[in-house]
Scaffold this motif. Structure first.
Motif, PDB file in Angstrom:
ATOM      1  N   CYS A 198      -4.836   4.369  -7.172  1.00 28.15           N
ATOM      2  CA  CYS A 198      -5.654   3.829  -6.071  1.00 28.15           C
ATOM      3  C   CYS A 198      -4.848   3.583  -4.798  1.00 28.15           C
ATOM      4  O   CYS A 198      -5.416   3.189  -3.777  1.00 28.15           O
ATOM      5  CB  CYS A 198      -6.330   2.532  -6.494  1.00 28.15           C
ATOM      6  SG  CYS A 198      -5.178   1.170  -6.824  1.00 28.15           S
ATOM      7  N   HIS A 199      -3.526   3.775  -4.851  1.00 31.83           N
ATOM      8  CA  HIS A 199      -2.629   3.625  -3.699  1.00 31.83           C
ATOM      9  C   HIS A 199      -2.543   2.190  -3.178  1.00 31.83           C
ATOM     10  O   HIS A 199      -2.219   1.976  -2.015  1.00 31.83           O
ATOM     11  CB  HIS A 199      -3.043   4.561  -2.556  1.00 31.83           C
ATOM     12  CG  HIS A 199      -2.988   6.010  -2.911  1.00 31.83           C
ATOM     13  ND1 HIS A 199      -1.812   6.690  -3.112  1.00 31.83           N
ATOM     14  CD2 HIS A 199      -3.982   6.910  -3.133  1.00 31.83           C
ATOM     15  CE1 HIS A 199      -2.066   7.950  -3.425  1.00 31.83           C
ATOM     16  NE2 HIS A 199      -3.373   8.103  -3.458  1.00 31.83           N
ATOM     17  N   ARG A 200      -2.823   1.202  -4.014  1.00 35.87           N
ATOM     18  CA  ARG A 200      -2.776  -0.188  -3.550  1.00 35.87           C
ATOM     19  C   ARG A 200      -2.169  -1.088  -4.618  1.00 35.87           C
ATOM     20  O   ARG A 200      -2.155  -0.751  -5.801  1.00 35.87           O
ATOM     21  CB  ARG A 200      -4.184  -0.668  -3.173  1.00 35.87           C
ATOM     22  CG  ARG A 200      -5.173  -0.640  -4.334  1.00 35.87           C
ATOM     23  CD  ARG A 200      -6.608  -0.911  -3.903  1.00 35.87           C
ATOM     24  NE  ARG A 200      -7.473  -1.151  -5.036  1.00 35.87           N
ATOM     25  CZ  ARG A 200      -8.580  -0.479  -5.300  1.00 35.87           C
ATOM     26  NH1 ARG A 200      -8.984   0.493  -4.505  1.00 35.87           N
ATOM     27  NH2 ARG A 200      -9.323  -0.793  -6.363  1.00 35.87           N
ATOM     28  N   GLN A 201      -1.671  -2.251  -4.181  1.00 34.04           N
ATOM     29  CA  GLN A 201      -1.137  -3.238  -5.108  1.00 34.04           C
ATOM     30  C   GLN A 201      -2.238  -3.936  -5.878  1.00 34.04           C
ATOM     31  O   GLN A 201      -2.100  -4.234  -7.048  1.00 34.04           O
ATOM     32  CB  GLN A 201      -0.322  -4.285  -4.342  1.00 34.04           C
ATOM     33  CG  GLN A 201       1.089  -3.877  -3.997  1.00 34.04           C
ATOM     34  CD  GLN A 201       2.005  -3.909  -5.205  1.00 34.04           C
ATOM     35  OE1 GLN A 201       1.919  -4.818  -6.034  1.00 34.04           O
ATOM     36  NE2 GLN A 201       2.871  -2.909  -5.329  1.00 34.04           N
ATOM     37  N   HIS A 202      -3.348  -4.241  -5.221  1.00 38.73           N
ATOM     38  CA  HIS A 202      -4.425  -5.009  -5.821  1.00 38.73           C
ATOM     39  C   HIS A 202      -5.361  -4.106  -6.624  1.00 38.73           C
ATOM     40  O   HIS A 202      -5.739  -3.025  -6.186  1.00 38.73           O
ATOM     41  CB  HIS A 202      -5.216  -5.749  -4.752  1.00 38.73           C
ATOM     42  CG  HIS A 202      -5.622  -4.879  -3.593  1.00 38.73           C
ATOM     43  ND1 HIS A 202      -4.764  -4.540  -2.564  1.00 38.73           N
ATOM     44  CD2 HIS A 202      -6.791  -4.259  -3.317  1.00 38.73           C
ATOM     45  CE1 HIS A 202      -5.393  -3.755  -1.706  1.00 38.73           C
ATOM     46  NE2 HIS A 202      -6.615  -3.564  -2.139  1.00 38.73           N
TER      47      HIS A 202
ATOM     48  N   TRP B  86       0.851  -1.187   0.000  1.00 42.05           N
ATOM     49  CA  TRP B  86       0.000   0.000   0.000  1.00 42.05           C
ATOM     50  C   TRP B  86       0.888   1.238   0.000  1.00 42.05           C
ATOM     51  O   TRP B  86       2.032   1.197   0.453  1.00 42.05           O
ATOM     52  CB  TRP B  86      -0.875   0.076   1.256  1.00 42.05           C
ATOM     53  CG  TRP B  86      -1.949  -0.958   1.388  1.00 42.05           C
ATOM     54  CD1 TRP B  86      -1.821  -2.207   1.916  1.00 42.05           C
ATOM     55  CD2 TRP B  86      -3.321  -0.834   1.013  1.00 42.05           C
ATOM     56  NE1 TRP B  86      -3.019  -2.867   1.891  1.00 42.05           N
ATOM     57  CE2 TRP B  86      -3.964  -2.047   1.346  1.00 42.05           C
ATOM     58  CE3 TRP B  86      -4.060   0.200   0.434  1.00 42.05           C
ATOM     59  CZ2 TRP B  86      -5.313  -2.265   1.124  1.00 42.05           C
ATOM     60  CZ3 TRP B  86      -5.419  -0.019   0.208  1.00 42.05           C
ATOM     61  CH2 TRP B  86      -6.031  -1.241   0.541  1.00 42.05           C
ATOM     62  N   GLN B  87       0.318   2.319  -0.471  1.00 41.60           N
ATOM     63  CA  GLN B  87       0.869   3.642  -0.233  1.00 41.60           C
ATOM     64  C   GLN B  87      -0.038   4.346   0.778  1.00 41.60           C
ATOM     65  O   GLN B  87      -1.251   4.125   0.783  1.00 41.60           O
ATOM     66  CB  GLN B  87       0.907   4.471  -1.518  1.00 41.60           C
ATOM     67  CG  GLN B  87       1.879   3.987  -2.560  1.00 41.60           C
ATOM     68  CD  GLN B  87       1.819   4.842  -3.821  1.00 41.60           C
ATOM     69  OE1 GLN B  87       0.813   5.496  -4.090  1.00 41.60           O
ATOM     70  NE2 GLN B  87       2.892   4.831  -4.593  1.00 41.60           N
TER      71      GLN B  87
ATOM     72  N   ASP C 102      -6.889   0.956 -15.450  1.00 41.86           N
ATOM     73  CA  ASP C 102      -5.494   1.262 -15.802  1.00 41.86           C
ATOM     74  C   ASP C 102      -4.578   1.097 -14.596  1.00 41.86           C
ATOM     75  O   ASP C 102      -3.698   1.935 -14.326  1.00 41.86           O
ATOM     76  CB  ASP C 102      -5.377   2.683 -16.369  1.00 41.86           C
ATOM     77  CG  ASP C 102      -6.225   2.889 -17.613  1.00 41.86           C
ATOM     78  OD1 ASP C 102      -6.266   1.965 -18.445  1.00 41.86           O
ATOM     79  OD2 ASP C 102      -6.853   3.955 -17.724  1.00 41.86           O
ATOM     80  N   HIS C 103      -4.777   0.007 -13.878  1.00 42.78           N
ATOM     81  CA  HIS C 103      -4.015  -0.253 -12.654  1.00 42.78           C
ATOM     82  C   HIS C 103      -2.541  -0.487 -12.984  1.00 42.78           C
ATOM     83  O   HIS C 103      -2.209  -1.279 -13.864  1.00 42.78           O
ATOM     84  CB  HIS C 103      -4.597  -1.482 -11.959  1.00 42.78           C
ATOM     85  CG  HIS C 103      -4.038  -1.734 -10.600  1.00 42.78           C
ATOM     86  ND1 HIS C 103      -4.254  -0.890  -9.543  1.00 42.78           N
ATOM     87  CD2 HIS C 103      -3.286  -2.756 -10.112  1.00 42.78           C
ATOM     88  CE1 HIS C 103      -3.668  -1.369  -8.463  1.00 42.78           C
ATOM     89  NE2 HIS C 103      -3.065  -2.499  -8.785  1.00 42.78           N
ATOM     90  N   ASP C 104      -1.653   0.229 -12.295  1.00 44.41           N
ATOM     91  CA  ASP C 104      -0.232   0.099 -12.592  1.00 44.41           C
ATOM     92  C   ASP C 104       0.608   0.400 -11.344  1.00 44.41           C
ATOM     93  O   ASP C 104       1.143   1.501 -11.189  1.00 44.41           O
ATOM     94  CB  ASP C 104       0.166   1.053 -13.722  1.00 44.41           C
ATOM     95  CG  ASP C 104       1.636   0.916 -14.110  1.00 44.41           C
ATOM     96  OD1 ASP C 104       2.227  -0.154 -13.828  1.00 44.41           O
ATOM     97  OD2 ASP C 104       2.183   1.880 -14.675  1.00 44.41           O
ATOM     98  N   PRO C 105       0.740  -0.588 -10.433  1.00 41.27           N
ATOM     99  CA  PRO C 105       1.558  -0.353  -9.237  1.00 41.27           C
ATOM    100  C   PRO C 105       3.052  -0.392  -9.524  1.00 41.27           C
ATOM    101  O   PRO C 105       3.847   0.166  -8.757  1.00 41.27           O
ATOM    102  CB  PRO C 105       1.152  -1.497  -8.308  1.00 41.27           C
ATOM    103  CG  PRO C 105       0.702  -2.583  -9.229  1.00 41.27           C
ATOM    104  CD  PRO C 105       0.086  -1.904 -10.406  1.00 41.27           C
ATOM    105  N   GLY C 106       3.444  -1.043 -10.623  1.00 39.81           N
ATOM    106  CA  GLY C 106       4.870  -1.146 -10.950  1.00 39.81           C
ATOM    107  C   GLY C 106       5.638  -1.792  -9.809  1.00 39.81           C
ATOM    108  O   GLY C 106       5.197  -2.775  -9.225  1.00 39.81           O
ATOM    109  N   ASP C 107       6.798  -1.219  -9.479  1.00 41.40           N
ATOM    110  CA  ASP C 107       7.574  -1.737  -8.357  1.00 41.40           C
ATOM    111  C   ASP C 107       7.357  -0.905  -7.097  1.00 41.40           C
ATOM    112  O   ASP C 107       8.104  -0.993  -6.140  1.00 41.40           O
ATOM    113  CB  ASP C 107       9.071  -1.789  -8.705  1.00 41.40           C
ATOM    114  CG  ASP C 107       9.620  -0.399  -9.092  1.00 41.40           C
ATOM    115  OD1 ASP C 107       8.828   0.570  -9.108  1.00 41.40           O
ATOM    116  OD2 ASP C 107      10.825  -0.316  -9.371  1.00 41.40           O
TER     117      ASP C 107
ATOM    118  N   ASP D  48       5.512   4.616   0.317  1.00 42.76           N
ATOM    119  CA  ASP D  48       5.410   3.167   0.245  1.00 42.76           C
ATOM    120  C   ASP D  48       5.764   2.507   1.569  1.00 42.76           C
ATOM    121  O   ASP D  48       6.206   3.153   2.516  1.00 42.76           O
ATOM    122  CB  ASP D  48       6.355   2.630  -0.837  1.00 42.76           C
ATOM    123  CG  ASP D  48       5.932   3.060  -2.230  1.00 42.76           C
ATOM    124  OD1 ASP D  48       4.726   3.283  -2.433  1.00 42.76           O
ATOM    125  OD2 ASP D  48       6.814   3.180  -3.100  1.00 42.76           O
ATOM    126  N   GLY D  49       5.591   1.168   1.590  1.00 38.19           N
ATOM    127  CA  GLY D  49       6.055   0.373   2.716  1.00 38.19           C
ATOM    128  C   GLY D  49       4.965  -0.217   3.576  1.00 38.19           C
ATOM    129  O   GLY D  49       5.212  -1.113   4.378  1.00 38.19           O
TER     130      GLY D  49
END
Length: 334
Positions: free
Chosen positions: A230-234, A154-155, A218-223, A161-162
């Motif tokens: 959306c501030h999330r991985q999922h 999550w951000q 257009d979800h794109d968490p990248g690294d 991050d973290g």
């Protein structure tokens, strides 16, 4: 076990309830009745159900002395304002109704300690992304867990991050618990609440829950720890909303699906005792794959891995499982 009572409390509108409780003496009456309540007394084991003989209510004089109010007439007036909804009158005296208990519990849970917190502490748990130690802290009635090395899942609101999770946790939960204990207790407390939401019952007021999916386009968490949008991985999140008391729960579909009995059975067949309200569930959720496979009607696909096998679940718009397929790498016997 039965529930119910011969004397049902009256119904108050929210405005009327706030007006009744907007007095220090009335709060003190509720607090005093709560303090004098003995949960181990057989008469109190199943409150208001008539399963046990006996009346463990507090007499008027005991209540008056416990509150320490100086004017009998005014005290009686305040007590009468509470009676029938927050306080129940019995042959032996006075006791809290369930609504009164809810008020007392909310006050005790939130104020038993003044601004409780603990600083960032490493616990015996490893990040599900990089296996580094997890660090937890407690502030503003929330337990937060973060990875000590990677960008997490999550951000936070500032885009940092973290973060692994941030869960609400009443201050009472810190009593007699180390940070390690609080970490696991916060997971159990919140995942059990989430399970109730998933079952369609609000854990706070028992109202019907409205469930929906929030899909990040257009979800794109990248690294990073989360997608900038959306501030999330999922990409797919489950939203649970109670319009009765306005309680809300949100979380990844990849974790919510792990409460399904088909998943529990899948893990059991692999010799794993799957307990939903646990850190192990949170870790397993990070390896679950989720995708939208159809938009009209909405269909989502969830893939749960275990060893070399896969459980593929197709969900409809109500998140009910419409198809379950096990993909087994080899013939196994259990």
């Amino acid at each position: 076990m039965t529930a119910g009572a011969a004397d049902e409390p009256t119904t108050l509108s929210p405005d009327d309830a706030f007006a009744v409780l907007g007095n220090e003496t009335r709060f003190e009456i509720i607090r005093t009745l709560w303090e004098q309540y003995e949960p181990d007394d057989p008469a109190n084991v199943v409150k208001f159900s008539d399963l046990y003989d006996g009346d463990a209510a507090v007499t008027f004089s005991e209540l008056y002395d416990g509150v320490g109010y100086g004017d009998t007439g005014n005290f009686n007036y305040h007590l009468e304002q509470l009676t029938d909804h927050f306080v129940r009158r019995t042959d032996a005296g006075y006791e809290l109704t369930e609504a009164g208990f809810e008020i007392a519990r909310a006050v005790v849970a939130g104020t038993v300690r003044e601004h409780p917190r603990f600083d960032a502490t490493e616990v015996d748990a490893n990040c599900p992304r990089c296996d580094a130690p997890v660090v937890v802290d407690y502030e503003n009635h929330h337990v937060s867990a973060a990875c000590s090395r990677c960008s997490g899942i999550w951000q936070n609101a500032d885009g940092e991050d973290g973060v692994l999770f941030t869960f609400s946790f009443p201050p009472t939960g810190l009593s007699n618990r180390t940070p390690q204990d609080a970490f696991h207790a916060a997971l159990a407390f919140n995942l059990n609440r989430i399970r109730s939401f998933i079952d369609g019952v609000c854990p706070d007021c028992s109202s019907v829950v409205e469930e929906s999916l929030d899909v990040c386009e257009d979800h794109d968490p990248g690294d990073r720890g989360g997608c900038p949008r959306c501030h999330r991985q999922h990409a797919i999140e489950v939203s649970e909303v109670c319009h009765g008391c306005k309680s809300v729960a949100r979380g990844p579909l990849s974790i919510a699906i792990l409460a399904h009995p088909t998943v529990t059975s899948f893990y059991h067949d692999h010799g794993i005792e799957h307990r939903f309200a646990s850190w192990e569930t949170f870790r397993r959720g990070q390896s679950v794959e989720v995708a939208i496979v159809d938009d009209d009607p909405l269909r989502s696909r969830v893939t749960v891995p275990c060893e070399d096998d896969r459980l593929r679940l197709t969900l409809d718009e109500s998140l009910s499982v419409v198809e379950a397929i096990r993909e087994t790498s080899s013939v196994r016997s259990y």
